[in-house]
Scaffold this motif. Structure first.
Motif, PDB file in Angstrom:
ATOM      1  N   SER A  42      47.011  67.424  37.876  1.00  0.00           N
ATOM      2  CA  SER A  42      47.192  67.203  36.580  1.00  0.00           C
ATOM      3  C   SER A  42      46.919  65.811  36.229  1.00  0.00           C
ATOM      4  N   TRP A  43      46.791  64.773  36.856  1.00  0.00           N
ATOM      5  CA  TRP A  43      46.398  63.485  36.621  1.00  0.00           C
ATOM      6  C   TRP A  43      45.766  62.943  38.090  1.00  0.00           C
ATOM      7  N   THR A  44      44.744  62.249  37.814  1.00  0.00           N
ATOM      8  CA  THR A  44      44.074  61.266  39.134  1.00  0.00           C
ATOM      9  C   THR A  44      44.580  60.059  38.832  1.00  0.00           C
ATOM     10  N   PHE A  45      44.975  59.131  39.962  1.00  0.00           N
ATOM     11  CA  PHE A  45      45.371  57.668  39.949  1.00  0.00           C
ATOM     12  C   PHE A  45      44.225  56.913  40.359  1.00  0.00           C
ATOM     13  N   ILE A  46      43.574  56.272  39.570  1.00  0.00           N
ATOM     14  CA  ILE A  46      42.660  55.265  39.866  1.00  0.00           C
ATOM     15  C   ILE A  46      43.111  53.805  40.216  1.00  0.00           C
ATOM     16  N   LEU A  47      43.190  53.248  41.330  1.00  0.00           N
ATOM     17  CA  LEU A  47      43.408  52.014  41.781  1.00  0.00           C
ATOM     18  C   LEU A  47      42.379  51.017  41.635  1.00  0.00           C
ATOM     19  N   ALA A  48      42.242  49.853  40.908  1.00  0.00           N
ATOM     20  CA  ALA A  48      41.169  48.960  40.790  1.00  0.00           C
ATOM     21  C   ALA A  48      41.654  47.573  40.278  1.00  0.00           C
ATOM     22  N   HIS A  49      40.975  46.597  40.588  1.00  0.00           N
ATOM     23  CA  HIS A  49      41.433  45.324  40.133  1.00  0.00           C
ATOM     24  C   HIS A  49      41.253  45.128  38.604  1.00  0.00           C
ATOM     25  N   HIS A  50      40.036  45.864  38.062  1.00  0.00           N
ATOM     26  CA  HIS A  50      39.538  45.386  36.707  1.00  0.00           C
ATOM     27  C   HIS A  50      40.064  46.744  35.773  1.00  0.00           C
ATOM     28  N   PRO A  51      40.844  46.415  34.743  1.00  0.00           N
ATOM     29  CA  PRO A  51      41.313  47.622  33.895  1.00  0.00           C
ATOM     30  C   PRO A  51      40.291  47.934  32.986  1.00  0.00           C
ATOM     31  N   VAL A  52      40.690  49.154  32.275  1.00  0.00           N
ATOM     32  CA  VAL A  52      39.676  49.587  31.256  1.00  0.00           C
ATOM     33  C   VAL A  52      40.352  49.411  29.971  1.00  0.00           C
ATOM     34  N   SER A  53      41.589  48.946  29.809  1.00  0.00           N
ATOM     35  CA  SER A  53      42.252  48.406  28.581  1.00  0.00           C
ATOM     36  C   SER A  53      43.155  47.197  29.147  1.00  0.00           C
ATOM     37  N   THR A  54      43.121  45.935  28.379  1.00  0.00           N
ATOM     38  CA  THR A  54      44.104  44.936  28.594  1.00  0.00           C
ATOM     39  C   THR A  54      44.096  44.199  27.277  1.00  0.00           C
ATOM     40  N   PHE A  55      45.302  43.573  27.078  1.00  0.00           N
ATOM     41  CA  PHE A  55      45.572  43.022  25.831  1.00  0.00           C
ATOM     42  C   PHE A  55      45.888  41.346  26.202  1.00  0.00           C
ATOM     43  N   GLY A  56      45.209  40.937  27.521  1.00  0.00           N
ATOM     44  CA  GLY A  56      45.381  39.521  27.783  1.00  0.00           C
ATOM     45  C   GLY A  56      44.234  38.810  27.778  1.00  0.00           C
ATOM     46  N   PRO A  57      44.184  37.643  28.604  1.00  0.00           N
ATOM     47  CA  PRO A  57      42.967  36.851  28.235  1.00  0.00           C
ATOM     48  C   PRO A  57      41.580  37.452  28.841  1.00  0.00           C
ATOM     49  N   HIS A  58      41.735  38.543  29.510  1.00  0.00           N
ATOM     50  CA  HIS A  58      40.086  39.067  29.814  1.00  0.00           C
ATOM     51  C   HIS A  58      39.867  40.231  28.811  1.00  0.00           C
ATOM     52  N   GLY A  59      40.604  40.693  27.728  1.00  0.00           N
ATOM     53  CA  GLY A  59      40.094  41.429  26.793  1.00  0.00           C
ATOM     54  C   GLY A  59      40.540  41.555  25.475  1.00  0.00           C
ATOM     55  N   GLY A  60      41.884  42.053  25.408  1.00  0.00           N
ATOM     56  CA  GLY A  60      42.464  42.394  24.064  1.00  0.00           C
ATOM     57  C   GLY A  60      42.926  41.304  23.157  1.00  0.00           C
ATOM     58  N   ALA A  61      42.657  39.930  23.426  1.00  0.00           N
ATOM     59  CA  ALA A  61      43.293  39.038  22.664  1.00  0.00           C
ATOM     60  C   ALA A  61      41.800  38.139  22.103  1.00  0.00           C
ATOM     61  N   ARG A  62      40.804  38.992  21.729  1.00  0.00           N
ATOM     62  CA  ARG A  62      39.599  38.176  21.462  1.00  0.00           C
ATOM     63  C   ARG A  62      39.671  37.102  20.348  1.00  0.00           C
ATOM     64  N   ASN A 117      48.888  51.022  28.160  1.00  0.00           N
ATOM     65  CA  ASN A 117      48.148  50.954  27.070  1.00  0.00           C
ATOM     66  C   ASN A 117      47.540  52.623  27.023  1.00  0.00           C
ATOM     67  N   VAL A 118      47.420  52.876  26.014  1.00  0.00           N
ATOM     68  CA  VAL A 118      46.749  54.315  25.859  1.00  0.00           C
ATOM     69  C   VAL A 118      45.383  54.226  25.545  1.00  0.00           C
ATOM     70  N   VAL A 119      44.549  54.508  26.343  1.00  0.00           N
ATOM     71  CA  VAL A 119      42.828  54.602  25.974  1.00  0.00           C
ATOM     72  C   VAL A 119      42.539  55.699  25.059  1.00  0.00           C
ATOM     73  N   SER A 120      42.963  57.110  25.754  1.00  0.00           N
ATOM     74  CA  SER A 120      42.802  58.324  25.071  1.00  0.00           C
ATOM     75  C   SER A 120      43.835  59.228  25.559  1.00  0.00           C
ATOM     76  N   ASP A 121      43.822  60.469  24.948  1.00  0.00           N
ATOM     77  CA  ASP A 121      44.681  61.550  25.333  1.00  0.00           C
ATOM     78  C   ASP A 121      44.657  61.663  26.989  1.00  0.00           C
ATOM     79  N   THR A 122      43.336  61.570  27.491  1.00  0.00           N
ATOM     80  CA  THR A 122      43.376  61.614  28.955  1.00  0.00           C
ATOM     81  C   THR A 122      43.205  60.422  29.840  1.00  0.00           C
TER      82      THR A 122
END
Length: 183
Positions: A42-62, A117-122
């Motif tokens: 049903s779901w694939t779990f991806i583990l990484a250092h860099h997210p695809v969505s963030t609202f911290g200093p590396h992204g969402g608070a431009r 964070n929700v990036v999309s339905d999937t």
């Protein structure tokens, strides 16, 4: 669960404009991802250092003063580790495309906070990077939960659902937020 070296991936996205032969390395990475992701899950779990969505200093608070100050300090560095960089945007777009075939719960750090964070339905993003230090979070569109204090994420997974809990390490209020996703 698939663990990736997101630093290497972002470097490939960044450098392929100057070295087109690196595209074959990136293509091989995505072929391996396709082989590893099972269509029966049903779901694939991806583990990484860099997210695809963030609202911290590396992204969402431009638009925040803190973000502009952070970027000013990096004036001489073409930092592809921030979401607004074109190479990072390609990284995100490819994971969004991949999630259409293999729904993803993407688990990363990079920003030192707790976020859901929700990036999309999937494609659902969990940021759990505040065990050692913390940075600000400015929630935006797609933000379900954010917390800029020390903590971590905990997962309970069954065949039909995934529970994600955000835990405060101070133990004043151990479970901060609980989210359930049905498969």
């Amino acid at each position: 669960f698939i663990a990736i070296d997101s630093e290497k991936m972002l470097e490939l996205y960044f450098r392929r404009s100057e070295k087109p032969e690196l595209q074959s390395d990136l293509d091989e990475h995505w072929k391996q991802m396709e082989r590893l992701a099972s269509s029966s899950n049903s779901w694939t779990f991806i583990l990484a250092h860099h997210p695809v969505s963030t609202f911290g200093p590396h992204g969402g608070a431009r638009d925040s003063l803190a973000y502009r100050s952070f970027r000013a300090l990096q004036f001489f560095d073409d930092d592809y580790g921030n979401i607004d960089h074109p190479a990072y945007q390609e990284y995100i777009a490819d994971f969004e495309s991949f999630s259409q075939r293999h729904p993803i719960i993407f688990i990363a750090g990079h920003d030192h906070s707790l976020q859901l964070n929700v990036v999309s339905d999937t494609l659902l993003q969990v940021v759990s990077g505040s065990a050692g230090k913390t940075t600000f979070v400015t929630p935006g569109e797609g933000s379900i939960y954010s917390y800029a204090e020390h903590g971590f994420a905990r997962f309970d997974i069954t065949h039909s659902e995934v529970w994600i809990e955000f835990i405060d390490v101070s133990n004043d209020q151990p479970v901060l937020y609980r989210f359930k996703k049905d498969s």
